[in-house]
Design an enzyme around this catalytic site. Structure first.
Site, short mmCIF file in Angstrom:
data_model
loop_
_atom_site.label_atom_id
_atom_site.label_comp_id
_atom_site.label_asym_id
_atom_site.label_seq_id
_atom_site.Cartn_x
_atom_site.Cartn_y
_atom_site.Cartn_z
N GLU A 53 0.85 -1.20 0.00
CA GLU A 53 0.00 0.00 0.00
C GLU A 53 0.88 1.25 0.00
O GLU A 53 2.02 1.22 0.48
CB GLU A 53 -0.88 -0.04 1.27
CG GLU A 53 -1.80 1.16 1.40
CD GLU A 53 -2.88 0.97 2.48
OE1 GLU A 53 -2.77 0.04 3.29
OE2 GLU A 53 -3.81 1.79 2.50
N ASN A 200 -12.37 -1.51 -0.77
CA ASN A 200 -11.58 -2.02 0.35
C ASN A 200 -12.27 -1.61 1.64
O ASN A 200 -12.55 -0.41 1.84
CB ASN A 200 -10.17 -1.44 0.33
CG ASN A 200 -9.40 -1.77 1.61
OD1 ASN A 200 -8.95 -2.90 1.79
ND2 ASN A 200 -9.27 -0.81 2.52
N GLU A 201 -12.54 -2.55 2.49
CA GLU A 201 -13.10 -2.26 3.81
C GLU A 201 -14.17 -1.17 3.72
O GLU A 201 -14.13 -0.17 4.43
CB GLU A 201 -11.99 -1.86 4.80
CG GLU A 201 -11.02 -3.00 5.04
CD GLU A 201 -10.08 -2.80 6.22
OE1 GLU A 201 -10.10 -1.73 6.87
OE2 GLU A 201 -9.30 -3.73 6.50
N TYR A 280 -6.56 -9.18 11.37
CA TYR A 280 -5.19 -8.98 11.84
C TYR A 280 -4.97 -9.72 13.15
O TYR A 280 -5.92 -9.94 13.93
CB TYR A 280 -4.91 -7.49 12.03
CG TYR A 280 -4.65 -6.80 10.70
CD1 TYR A 280 -3.39 -6.81 10.15
CD2 TYR A 280 -5.68 -6.19 9.99
CE1 TYR A 280 -3.14 -6.20 8.92
CE2 TYR A 280 -5.45 -5.59 8.76
CZ TYR A 280 -4.17 -5.60 8.23
OH TYR A 280 -3.93 -5.02 7.01
N GLU A 335 -5.99 -9.39 3.67
CA GLU A 335 -5.19 -8.64 4.66
C GLU A 335 -5.11 -9.50 5.91
O GLU A 335 -6.13 -9.78 6.54
CB GLU A 335 -5.80 -7.27 4.99
CG GLU A 335 -5.56 -6.25 3.91
CD GLU A 335 -5.97 -4.83 4.30
OE1 GLU A 335 -5.89 -4.49 5.49
OE2 GLU A 335 -6.37 -4.07 3.39
N GLN A 384 2.26 -6.18 5.52
CA GLN A 384 2.39 -5.83 4.13
C GLN A 384 3.78 -6.21 3.68
O GLN A 384 4.59 -6.66 4.48
CB GLN A 384 2.14 -4.34 3.95
CG GLN A 384 0.72 -3.92 4.31
CD GLN A 384 0.36 -2.51 3.80
OE1 GLN A 384 1.12 -1.87 3.10
NE2 GLN A 384 -0.82 -2.04 4.21
#
Ligand code: AHR
Length: 531
Positions: A53, A200-201, A280, A335, A384
């Site tokens: 990103e 995204n999200e 996460y 992610e 990432q």
């Protein structure tokens, strides 16, 4: 009181010293049974995807240094990073975000770099975005590392038209004005897009949309973001672009339900070929756990937290099964990874953290979870790639270091496009206070050439584990491979000491037709078992 890394190390050294070798040797071996004569589903290499990103030094400094940099580069892309990434065969790179994607306007990143607008990266530390790294630079980068494209389009603050024009710009041939524009900017051939992320999200940074609102948007973006590349036409074409819808935020099932219900009831005019899951490994937000100064409590908590990935996949998978029992729509965990407190001297919003042996254990456990769910999980992108969160690579100006997580990716190369081999085990238990989890994790695969590989993870930071592996239908002749461990779970590779956590060669014994090995405490082992 939280224990520091040092006290943990001291305690660990004392406990190892006090444990009599004879007692370890007498521990009865854990048993693993590999049904080597059976085959499970294919493990898609795309579970080893990465995420890059525009965030902190993830792109600028980490990948892009500019053509005039003294750091060795090819067309502005740093050579050391490219070489390291080529070696782990990254299947795809998700770009440009993340939250950044839903505020990214692709026209800012094409054409003469001197004329590109300068914007502010409002999501990530308010850094200046000069748009030097845009569409052409991204495709040059993935080409240099031998990877494929996963482009996330802007659904949050962009329009259908803007997204459609970007996809046309990337994929149309030069009979089309979009293709001519791309050719005028230096690229005649259309690019291939393997995955197109539709937002995204959008339940969060992508616009805080209700699931029903997102579904309405999804249908239109899916319909109008047409891929014109002649090589990607036809729904049965294995090269066709796969559209990935935004799915669940961790355990929240609202997007899973709404998107899958809409998918089941879809008409001919739209479709998706993937549903995203973001989760996460973090104890709670804002992330406060230190990435390097931690004790056994934090080690155990992080591992326990990462094992939730299995429950999340099963929970969302069960919902998907109701609407899609044939598992046509893959779950793409695009992610995942550890999220700790920022390093003390790093800027706010840059998400810079260290990467220790603990992160290597997290990576191995997640790959094993993805492999066991290979029938539904057919893609994943660690967050990432460089300098951000659970990175493969850390850079500081001209210096680069490979993290323990990088080494796990390399050790797991045989899993890319391999076939799962059913395995059962008697895992034992690792306990710390109230926390308990299986001490041993094991996954077997046949690689693309038919060779048998076995991944073994001993999560216990204190106790080695003797293991005896029986193989149905195969008489083992040799078993050897690589092992990653270190003196402490918080061991790291630094710029000054880059080889503190690196794999070493190991061999197992063959005893009475079984493979026998003692796994060190806190270790990941990848064995090649040959007749
Ligand atoms: O990876 C960092 C951020 O985490 C991403 O931009 C966003 O999608 C997620 O919340």
């Amino acid at each position: 009181m939280q224990r520091t890394g040092l006290t943990f190390l001291t305690a660990l050294a004392a406990s190892v010293a006090l444990l009599p070798w004879a007692a370890m040797a007498q521990q009865s071996p854990a048993s693993v049974t590999v049904q080597a004569d059976q085959r499970g589903p294919k493990i898609d290499r795309d579970i080893f995807g990465q995420f890059a990103e525009h965030l902190g030094t993830g792109i600028y400094g980490g990948v892009w240094v500019g053509k005039n940099s003294s750091i060795p580069n090819v067309r502005g892309i740093r050579t050391d990073v490219v070489e390291a990434l080529r070696a782990i065969k990254v299947p795809n790179v998700r770009w440009p975000g993340g939250c950044f994607a839903d505020e990214y306007h692709w026209r800012d990143g094409i054409g003469d770099p001197k004329k590109r607008p300068v914007t502010v990266n409002a999501n990530w530390g308010g850094s200046i975005e000069n748009n030097a790294f845009g569409t052409h630079e991204y495709f040059d980068f993935i080409d240099q590392i031998g990877s494929e494209a996963y482009v996330s389009i802007n659904l949050g603050s962009g329009t259908y038209q803007e997204a459609a024009e970007w996809v046309a710009y990337m994929t149309a041939d030069t009979r089309n004005t979009a293709g001519q524009m791309r050719a005028a900017n230096g690229r005649k051939e259309p690019w291939k897009i393997r995955y197109l992320g539709i937002g995204n999200e959008n339940w969060g940074c992508g616009g805080s949309m209700r699931a029903e609102t997102y579904v309405d948007e999804l249908k239109r973006f899916s319909r109008f973001s047409r891929n014109y590349n002649p090589a990607q036409q036809g729904t049965d074409n294995p090269q066709a672009m796969r559209r990935v819808a935004v799915g669940p935020d961790d355990k929240d099932t609202r997007y899973t339900e709404a998107v899958m219900k809409a998918w089941k009831e879809r008409d001919w005019a739209w479709n998706i070929e993937g549903l995203s899951l973001h989760s996460y490994t973090v104890i709670k937000f804002p992330a406060a756990y230190d990435s390097v100064n931690f004790g056994e409590k934090e080690y155990a908590e992080i591992l326990q937290s990462t094992l939730r990935m299995n429950d999340l996949i099963e929970m969302h998978g069960a919902i998907m099964d109701r609407y899609d029992p044939e598992k046509k729509v893959p779950l793409i965990v695009d992610e995942w990874g550890t999220w700790y407190a920022k390093l003390p001297d790093s800027p706010e919003g840059y998400l810079q953290q260290q990467n220790s042996l603990r992160d290597a254990m997290v990576a191995a456990l997640n790959f094993n979870i993805f492999a066991r769910h290979a029938d539904r999980v057919r893609g994943a992108n660690i967050a990432q790639m460089v300098n951000v969160l659970q990175a493969m690579i850390l850079t500081d100006k001209d210096r680069m270091v490979l993290t323990p997580t990088y080494h796990i990716h390399k050790m797991y190369l045989p899993f890319q496009d391999a076939t799962l081999v059913p395995t059962s085990l008697d895992a034992g238990t690792y306990r710390f206070g109230e926390i308990s989890m299986p001490q041993l994790d094991a996954v077997a695969v046949r690689d693309m050439t038919g060779k048998l590989w076995l991944s073994l993870v001993n999560v216990d930071p204190n106790r080695p584990m003797p293991v005896r592996i029986r193989l149905a239908g195969v008489t083992p002749g040799t078993a050897k491979g690589q092992q990653l461990t270190a003196g402490a779970v918080n061991a790291i590779n630094s710029f000054d000491a880059p080889d503190m956590v690196t794999p070493r060669q190991v061999s197992a014994q063959i005893e009475n037709g079984a493979v026998a090995i003692e796994l060190p405490a806190k270790s990941v082992t990848m064995l090649l078992i040959e007749p």
